[in-house]
Scaffold this motif. Sequence first.
Motif, PDB file in Angstrom:
ATOM      1  N   CYS A  53     109.630 -13.695-106.985  1.00 18.46           N
ATOM      2  CA  CYS A  53     109.300 -14.679-108.022  1.00 18.46           C
ATOM      3  C   CYS A  53     110.498 -14.800-108.965  1.00 18.46           C
ATOM      4  O   CYS A  53     111.022 -13.797-109.437  1.00 18.46           O
ATOM      5  CB  CYS A  53     108.065 -14.213-108.794  1.00 18.46           C
ATOM      6  SG  CYS A  53     107.817 -15.116-110.343  1.00 18.46           S
ATOM      7  N   CYS A  92     109.293 -13.340-112.678  1.00 17.98           N
ATOM      8  CA  CYS A  92     109.011 -11.932-112.968  1.00 17.98           C
ATOM      9  C   CYS A  92     109.586 -10.985-111.916  1.00 17.98           C
ATOM     10  O   CYS A  92     109.575  -9.777-112.100  1.00 17.98           O
ATOM     11  CB  CYS A  92     107.509 -11.712-113.118  1.00 17.98           C
ATOM     12  SG  CYS A  92     106.623 -11.752-111.556  1.00 17.98           S
ATOM     13  N   CYS A 134     108.462 -10.297-109.029  1.00 18.82           N
ATOM     14  CA  CYS A 134     107.436  -9.768-108.116  1.00 18.82           C
ATOM     15  C   CYS A 134     107.658 -10.353-106.716  1.00 18.82           C
ATOM     16  O   CYS A 134     108.017 -11.508-106.567  1.00 18.82           O
ATOM     17  CB  CYS A 134     106.053 -10.161-108.638  1.00 18.82           C
ATOM     18  SG  CYS A 134     104.727  -9.881-107.454  1.00 18.82           S
ATOM     19  N   CYS A 150     103.147 -17.105-107.688  1.00 15.89           N
ATOM     20  CA  CYS A 150     103.349 -15.667-107.818  1.00 15.89           C
ATOM     21  C   CYS A 150     101.997 -14.983-108.021  1.00 15.89           C
ATOM     22  O   CYS A 150     101.162 -15.434-108.803  1.00 15.89           O
ATOM     23  CB  CYS A 150     104.275 -15.398-109.003  1.00 15.89           C
ATOM     24  SG  CYS A 150     104.458 -13.649-109.369  1.00 15.89           S
ATOM     25  N   CYS A 204     102.441 -13.085-111.877  1.00  8.92           N
ATOM     26  CA  CYS A 204     102.454 -13.833-113.146  1.00  8.92           C
ATOM     27  C   CYS A 204     101.913 -15.255-113.000  1.00  8.92           C
ATOM     28  O   CYS A 204     101.874 -16.005-113.962  1.00  8.92           O
ATOM     29  CB  CYS A 204     103.863 -13.860-113.743  1.00  8.92           C
ATOM     30  SG  CYS A 204     105.009 -14.955-112.886  1.00  8.92           S
TER      31      CYS A 204
HETATM   32 ZN   LIG Z   1     105.957 -13.835-111.100  1.00 14.69          ZN
END
Ligand SMILES: [Zn+2]
Length: 178
Positions: free
Chosen positions: A3, A6, A8, A29, A32
């Motif tokens: 992502c 963030c 992730c 994501c 987030c």
């Molecule tokens: Zn994210």
Amino acid sequence: MNCPYCGCHDSKVIDSRNANEGIRRRRQCLSCSSRFTTYERLQPASLFVIKKDERREEFSQHKLLTGIRKACEKRPLPTGTVDKLADDIEAELYHLGKAEIPSTVIGDMVMEWLKSLDYIAYIRFASVYREFTDITALKQEVDTLLNAEAKASQPTSQLPLLTDDKIEKLARSHRSRK
Ligand SMILES: [Zn+2]
């Protein structure tokens, strides 16, 4: 694909559609909930670029795009023009069917296209690519453009078609210069 917000690495695909010989995926994501887009495209057989010092480097569409984007920065070009230009040049390069292409052929191709698109972008690209070291070389290039413009009409906003013989000519003129 991490992502971009963030970092992730878990996301889900919320939409997917065909786009320009590839697949565009809209993702969300899982951490987030931010949404972002990824493109998946077929990687053709690898293409190498022969640098001026004879080193080989794998062709990078990203590099090509960055170079053109820099030259076209803040120029009044329709959205998408730069990406289309980079895509078209890349397609032409693969279309040549060669395993290796001199960087000068690619540079000349970009110059040719920019010249018919936007003179300022052209001069910007030329000044990096041709490594203008003094103002005289730059002036010469500008003079050439002004002369050409005096003779011909204004450049159109349409992308020129780079035909096969035009590419061959570029490639040939490069070989004979060497
Ligand atoms: Zn994210």
